[in-house]
Motif scaffolding. Structure first.
Motif, PDB file in Angstrom:
ATOM      1  N   ASN A  28       0.255  -3.957 -68.449  1.00 36.73           N
ATOM      2  CA  ASN A  28       0.672  -5.239 -68.973  1.00 36.73           C
ATOM      3  C   ASN A  28      -0.493  -6.018 -69.591  1.00 36.73           C
ATOM      4  O   ASN A  28      -0.268  -7.029 -70.256  1.00 36.73           O
ATOM      5  CB  ASN A  28       1.312  -6.056 -67.842  1.00 36.73           C
ATOM      6  N   THR A  57       1.044  -2.313 -63.355  1.00 36.39           N
ATOM      7  CA  THR A  57       0.905  -3.614 -64.006  1.00 36.39           C
ATOM      8  C   THR A  57      -0.380  -3.724 -64.822  1.00 36.39           C
ATOM      9  O   THR A  57      -0.530  -4.667 -65.598  1.00 36.39           O
ATOM     10  CB  THR A  57       0.973  -4.757 -62.984  1.00 36.39           C
ATOM     11  N   ASP A 104       4.113 -13.327 -67.219  1.00 33.75           N
ATOM     12  CA  ASP A 104       3.580 -12.751 -65.993  1.00 33.75           C
ATOM     13  C   ASP A 104       2.253 -13.408 -65.644  1.00 33.75           C
ATOM     14  O   ASP A 104       1.695 -14.175 -66.438  1.00 33.75           O
ATOM     15  CB  ASP A 104       3.393 -11.230 -66.167  1.00 33.75           C
ATOM     16  N   PRO A 121       3.833  -7.632 -58.961  1.00 35.27           N
ATOM     17  CA  PRO A 121       2.621  -6.862 -59.273  1.00 35.27           C
ATOM     18  C   PRO A 121       1.924  -6.286 -58.045  1.00 35.27           C
ATOM     19  O   PRO A 121       1.271  -5.234 -58.143  1.00 35.27           O
ATOM     20  CB  PRO A 121       1.735  -7.886 -59.997  1.00 35.27           C
ATOM     21  N   GLU A 160       6.279  -5.874 -63.382  1.00 32.27           N
ATOM     22  CA  GLU A 160       5.462  -7.076 -63.518  1.00 32.27           C
ATOM     23  C   GLU A 160       5.951  -8.250 -62.665  1.00 32.27           C
ATOM     24  O   GLU A 160       5.199  -9.189 -62.402  1.00 32.27           O
ATOM     25  CB  GLU A 160       5.390  -7.510 -64.987  1.00 32.27           C
TER      26      GLU A 160
END
Length: 332
Positions: free
Chosen positions: A106, A103, A170, A96, A93
Motif C-alpha cells: 500500500n 500492507t 489508510d 494492517p 489495509e
C-alpha cells in the motif's frame, strides 16, 4: 419375491439419494460490497458461477452481499478464520496489524497499474504467505493508484495541500498527507460523499473506481492525477476446514475458478472501473489536473522519510525485512 426385491431396490436408491443430498453443502461467501460493485461483478460472482456450474450441485457457494453476514471489512478475516463464513472478500489495509507484509504494498508509488501490481503479488506470493497462514488463499489482487478529488480548491502543487482536510484511505496515506501539510481525515468510503458534500473534508483520496461507486463526481470540482499514490490490495480467502471438507473434484473445480487467473481478471475489472470513473468525472465537468514532474518529485521527497519509517517499523514489529520485500516486488 419380485415385489420384495423391488422394495429393497427402491430403499437402496432412496438411501443413495439421501446420502448425496446429505453430502451436498452450501458454502457461505461474505462480502461487504453490493452486487453492482466492480469487485462483485469482476471477481466474486464469476468465481461462484464457475464453481457452481462445475460441481453439478454437490457443493455450491452462496454470496451474502452488502454485509449480510456482518457489516464492514474490518472483521472479514476473523469471520473466515472462525467459520462464520466459508469464504470472504477482504481488504488487508483495514487491519494492517494482521497483514504486516501485505500492507507494505500500500506504500505509494510502487505500481502504476493494477495488472502490474497483481502480477507482482503472485510472482512473489511466498513473501506474503505468512500473513494468510490461517486460510486458503483463493485470489489476491490490487486496484489502481488513488486520485484526489477536491471540493472547491484546485491542487497544482504541494503548497496547495497546506491545511486541506483530506479523506485518506489508510494509516500510511494519513502520515503522507501530514508530511505534505494536509490534515488527514479517516472515514469509510461509504461516507466519503456526505463528508465532501457537507464540507467535513475538502478532498477525497481514493482509487478512480470509487468515483462511480460513491458518486464523487457529483460533489467534486477538481480531479488530480500523477500523485505518488497508494493502491489497495484485496483477497478472497477460504476457511481451511471448509476447504478440507470439499471432495478432491470440488477442490479442483474451485482451484480452476480462482487463483492467479481470477486475480488478473479482478485487476482488469478494477482498471476498467477506474476508466469508467474518470469518464464520469469528465462528463460531469470536473477539471482534470495532472501534476507536473517537479510537483510529483516534491511530494515524493516529503514522503520518503515517512515511507522509510513505516518500512522500518514493519520490520521491527514483524521480524522480517520489509525493504527486501519492497525491493523484490517493485524491482527497485
Amino acid at each position: 419375491m419380485f415385489s420384495g426385491k423391488l422394495s429393497v431396490a427402491v430403499m437402496a436408491a432412496a438411501m443413495i439419494c439421501a446420502a448425496t443430498f446429505a453430502e451436498a453443502r452450501e458454502l457461505k461467501l461474505a462480502s461487504f460490497v453490493p452486487p453492482q460493485h466492480p469487485m462483485d461483478r469482476g471477481a466474486i460472482t464469476p468465481m461462484v458461477e464457475a464453481f457452481n456450474a462445475a460441481t453439478n450441485g454437490t457443493s455450491t457457494i452462496k454470496i451474502y452481499p452488502s454485509g449480510e453476514l456482518g457489516s464492514g471489512p474490518v472483521q472479514q478475516y476473523k469471520r473466515v478464520v472462525t467459520g462464520v463464513a466459508d469464504i470472504v472478500f477482504g481488504i488487508p489495509e483495514y487491519t494492517p496489524e494482521q497483514f504486516p507484509r501485505t500492507t507494505l504494498m500500500n506504500l505509494p508509488g510502487l505500481f502504476d497499474t493494477p495488472d502490474v501490481g497483481t502480477t507482482a503479488l503472485w510472482t512473489h506470493y511466498g513473501l506474503f504467505e505468512p500473513d494468510f497462514a490461517q486460510v486458503k488463499m483463493l485470489a489476491f489482487w490490487t486496484n489502481s493508484p488513488a486520485i484526489l478529488i477536491t471540493r472547491e480548491k484546485p491542487v497544482r502543487g504541494i503548497a496547495d495541500l497546506a491545511g486541506m482536510k483530506i479523506r485518506v484511505p489508510d494509516p500510511a496515506a494519513a502520515e503522507m498527507a501530514e508530511a505534505w501539510g494536509a490534515i488527514p481525515v479517516s472515514t469509510p468510503t461509504t461516507e466519503a460523499y456526505n463528508a465532501m458534500s457537507t464540507g467535513v473534508v475538502d478532498a477525497v483520496w481514493i482509487g478512480p473506481s470509487g468515483i462511480g461507486s460513491y458518486k464523487l463526481h457529483e460533489v467534486g470540482k477538481y480531479l488530480v492525477t500523477n500523485l505518488p499514490s497508494p493502491l489497495a490490495t484485496f483477497y478472497l480467502a477460504m476457511n481451511k476446514d471448509s476447504w478440507a471438507a470439499l471432495s478432491p473434484a470440488e477442490q479442483a473445480a474451485l482451484e480452476k475458478a480462482s487463483g492467479r487467473e481470477l486475480s488478473m481478471a479482478a485487476a482488469s475489472a478494477f482498471a476498467k472501473a477506474g476508466e469508467e470513473g474518470l469518464s464520469l468525472a469528465r462528463k460531469a465537468g470536473l477539471e482534470f489536473i495532472t501534476l507536473d514532474d517537479k510537483s510529483t518529485a516534491d511530494l515524493r521527497e516529503k514522503s520518503k522519510p515517512v515511507l522509510d519509517a513505516l518500512a522500518a517499523d514493519a520490520s521491527s514489529k514483524g521480524g522480517f525485512d520489509a525493504q527486501a520485500i519492497l525491493s523484490a516486488v517493485s524491482g527497485r
